[in-house]
Design a protein around this motif. Sequence first.
Motif, mmCIF file in Angstrom:
data_model
loop_
_atom_site.group_PDB
_atom_site.id
_atom_site.type_symbol
_atom_site.label_atom_id
_atom_site.label_comp_id
_atom_site.label_asym_id
_atom_site.label_seq_id
_atom_site.Cartn_x
_atom_site.Cartn_y
_atom_site.Cartn_z
ATOM 1 N N ASN A 199 -8.613 2.710 -5.067
ATOM 2 C CA ASN A 199 -7.735 3.593 -5.611
ATOM 3 C C ASN A 199 -7.667 3.512 -7.052
ATOM 4 O OD1 ASN A 199 -6.008 5.678 -3.870
ATOM 5 N ND2 ASN A 199 -6.208 3.822 -2.466
ATOM 6 N N GLU B 154 0.889 -1.271 -0.041
ATOM 7 C CA GLU B 154 0.140 0.065 -0.117
ATOM 8 C C GLU B 154 0.822 1.294 -0.151
ATOM 9 O OE1 GLU B 154 -3.634 2.005 2.523
ATOM 10 O OE2 GLU B 154 -2.674 0.271 3.321
ATOM 11 N N GLN B 155 1.995 1.239 0.834
ATOM 12 C CA GLN B 155 2.909 2.398 0.984
ATOM 13 C C GLN B 155 3.434 2.706 -0.445
ATOM 14 O OE1 GLN B 155 5.210 1.643 4.336
ATOM 15 N NE2 GLN B 155 3.747 2.536 5.575
ATOM 16 N N SER C 199 -9.040 6.745 -9.491
ATOM 17 C CA SER C 199 -8.118 7.504 -10.405
ATOM 18 C C SER C 199 -9.002 7.696 -11.777
ATOM 19 C CB SER C 199 -6.790 7.006 -10.535
ATOM 20 O OG SER C 199 -6.879 5.784 -11.052
ATOM 21 N N GLU D 52 2.162 2.480 -3.282
ATOM 22 C CA GLU D 52 0.943 2.933 -4.083
ATOM 23 C C GLU D 52 0.941 2.241 -5.344
ATOM 24 O OE1 GLU D 52 0.707 7.102 -4.375
ATOM 25 O OE2 GLU D 52 0.915 7.401 -2.304
ATOM 26 N N ARG D 53 1.095 0.885 -5.238
ATOM 27 C CA ARG D 53 1.092 0.229 -6.594
ATOM 28 C C ARG D 53 -0.265 -0.570 -6.603
ATOM 29 N NH1 ARG D 53 5.639 -0.270 -9.430
ATOM 30 N NH2 ARG D 53 5.154 -2.433 -10.182
ATOM 31 N N TYR D 54 -1.166 0.034 -6.644
ATOM 32 C CA TYR D 54 -2.615 -0.370 -6.148
ATOM 33 C C TYR D 54 -3.216 -1.439 -7.228
ATOM 34 C CZ TYR D 54 -2.592 3.262 -3.274
ATOM 35 O OH TYR D 54 -2.411 4.346 -2.289
#
Length: 160
Positions: free
Chosen positions: A37, A1-2, A41, A4-6
Motif C-alpha cells: 500500500n 490494517e483496518q 499509492s 489504513e495507516r500503512y
Amino acid sequence: EQAERYEEMVSAMKKVAQLDTELTVEERNLLSVAYKNVVGSRRASWRIISSIEHKEKGKESSGHLDQIRNYCVQIEGELEAICTDVLDVLDNHLIKSAQNAESKVFYNKMKGDYFRYLAEFSHEDKRKNLATKGQEAYQAAKSAEEALPPTHPIRLGLAL
C-alpha cells in the motif's frame, strides 16, 4: 490494517521482521500489505505525473515542465527508498530466516516484485540490472515452489 495507516504498519512490521525469526502467515501478510500500500499509492502517483510530463513535453511552450519533472523525481526518490528498504528487510532478515517452502516462495516473489517496481521508473543500464535481479528472485521463488502443491495459493500467485 483496518485503520489504513500503512506507513506505521511498515514501521511496526519491519521491527518484527528484524527479529530474524520465521514470521507467521498473518505477520507475513501484514508486512506485505503494508509495503504494497505504501508503494502502490506512490506508483500510481508516479504514473499520473509521468503521463502529465509526457503530455507537457509535446507542447511548444510549457512553463510547468520543470516543476512536473521535479515532482516526478521526488516521487521516484520516495519509491526508491521504500523499495530499497523492503529489499533490505527481505535479504537481510526474512529470506535468511525462512524455514518452509511457502515462506521462501512468498519472500522471493516479493523480492522480484520490488525489483520490478524499481525497474518501472529506472532508465537503460540500471533498468536492465534491476530486471535481471528481479528475474533471479522470481527464479529462486520458482525453485522453492516445487515443494508446494500445484493448487497452493502462493504457488498460483507466483504463476500470475
